[in-house]
Design a protein around this motif. Structure first.
Motif, PDB file in Angstrom:
ATOM      1  N   PHE A   1       0.803  -1.216   0.000  1.00  0.00           N
ATOM      2  CA  PHE A   1       0.000   0.000   0.000  1.00  0.00           C
ATOM      3  C   PHE A   1       0.846   1.281   0.000  1.00  0.00           C
ATOM      4  CE2 PHE A   1      -3.278  -2.845   2.075  1.00  0.00           C
ATOM      5  CZ  PHE A   1      -3.975  -3.029   0.883  1.00  0.00           C
TER       6      PHE A   1
ATOM      7  N   LYS B   1      -7.099   4.766  -0.535  1.00  0.00           N
ATOM      8  CA  LYS B   1      -6.962   3.911  -1.723  1.00  0.00           C
ATOM      9  C   LYS B   1      -6.813   2.446  -1.318  1.00  0.00           C
ATOM     10  CE  LYS B   1      -4.990   7.376  -4.786  1.00  0.00           C
ATOM     11  NZ  LYS B   1      -3.776   7.886  -5.425  1.00  0.00           N
ATOM     12  N   ALA B   2      -6.034   2.184  -0.261  1.00  0.00           N
ATOM     13  CA  ALA B   2      -5.834   0.811   0.207  1.00  0.00           C
ATOM     14  C   ALA B   2      -7.162   0.205   0.650  1.00  0.00           C
ATOM     15  CB  ALA B   2      -4.831   0.791   1.360  1.00  0.00           C
TER      16      ALA B   2
ATOM     17  N   LYS C   1     -10.142   1.137  -0.224  1.00  0.00           N
ATOM     18  CA  LYS C   1     -11.041   0.990  -1.383  1.00  0.00           C
ATOM     19  C   LYS C   1     -10.775  -0.348  -2.084  1.00  0.00           C
ATOM     20  CE  LYS C   1     -13.390   4.960  -2.002  1.00  0.00           C
ATOM     21  NZ  LYS C   1     -14.334   4.969  -0.914  1.00  0.00           N
ATOM     22  N   GLN C   2      -9.533  -0.786  -2.083  1.00  0.00           N
ATOM     23  CA  GLN C   2      -9.172  -2.053  -2.720  1.00  0.00           C
ATOM     24  C   GLN C   2      -9.614  -3.255  -1.895  1.00  0.00           C
ATOM     25  OE1 GLN C   2      -4.925  -1.668  -3.244  1.00  0.00           O
ATOM     26  NE2 GLN C   2      -5.189  -1.240  -5.424  1.00  0.00           N
ATOM     27  N   VAL C   3      -9.402  -3.195  -0.589  1.00  0.00           N
ATOM     28  CA  VAL C   3      -9.653  -4.376   0.245  1.00  0.00           C
ATOM     29  C   VAL C   3     -11.013  -4.392   0.921  1.00  0.00           C
ATOM     30  CG1 VAL C   3      -7.202  -4.816   0.651  1.00  0.00           C
ATOM     31  CG2 VAL C   3      -8.471  -3.398   2.262  1.00  0.00           C
TER      32      VAL C   3
ATOM     33  N   PRO D   1     -14.160  -2.128  -0.103  1.00  0.00           N
ATOM     34  CA  PRO D   1     -14.784  -1.013  -0.810  1.00  0.00           C
ATOM     35  C   PRO D   1     -16.065  -0.479  -0.168  1.00  0.00           C
ATOM     36  CG  PRO D   1     -14.940  -3.044  -2.100  1.00  0.00           C
ATOM     37  CD  PRO D   1     -14.089  -3.331  -0.910  1.00  0.00           C
TER      38      PRO D   1
END
Length: 153
Positions: A105, A120-121, A123-125, A127
């Motif tokens: 990340f 952002k991290a 949102k990836q893992v 959401p």
């Protein structure tokens, strides 16, 4: 990062050594128990840790280990030694896993995560996680430095 992991509920998993690794630990124990006493003294233990983990334990670590052994013995018996080594290996693997995740990340290789990196991290893992929760977790770290990478030790 340790604060974040504990609040997020992350815990080291129980880990068992492979047969060759277990055999190595037993061999190290026997090699360090030079007089075949059936236990490791404080100094024997330090040598064993150097052999298995590549560092000399601090006085505090050695004191902690020695205070946890059966007071009716003069040192660390094989069973206790194997348990201590397994726990150290678990912790080492967990720290490596946390470091690996953090590094994934830390896209700019700064050694810390900014709020934007953090968002952002997540949102990836995760959401569907609300921004309020993300901000709460982020605010538990130093607001000036962001989320710092954990120590290597």
């Amino acid at each position: 990062m340790a604060m974040f992991c504990s609040q997020a509920g992350a815990r080291p998993r129980t880990w068992e050594a492979s047969p060759p690794e277990h055999k190595k630990w037993v061999e190290v124990f026997k090699a360090c128990d030079e007089d075949n006493k059936g236990y490791l003294s404080r100094e024997d233990f330090k040598v064993a840790v150097v052999m298995l983990f590549g560092y000399k334990p601090s006085k505090i670590e050695a004191d902690s280990v020695m205070s946890s052994v059966d007071p009716n013995t003069s040192g660390i018996r094989l069973k206790e030694f194997l348990d201590i080594v397994r726990k150290k290996k678990e912790a080492q693997l967990y720290r490596n896993e946390v470091r690996h995740i953090f590094t994934a990340f830390d896209r700019h290789y700064r050694g810390y995560l900014t709020l934007e990196d953090f968002k952002k991290a997540f949102k990836q893992v995760a959401p569907k996680l609300s921004e309020r929760i993300i901000l709460e977790v982020f605010s538990t770290t130093s607001p000036e430095a962001g989320l710092l990478i954990p120590d290597k030790n």
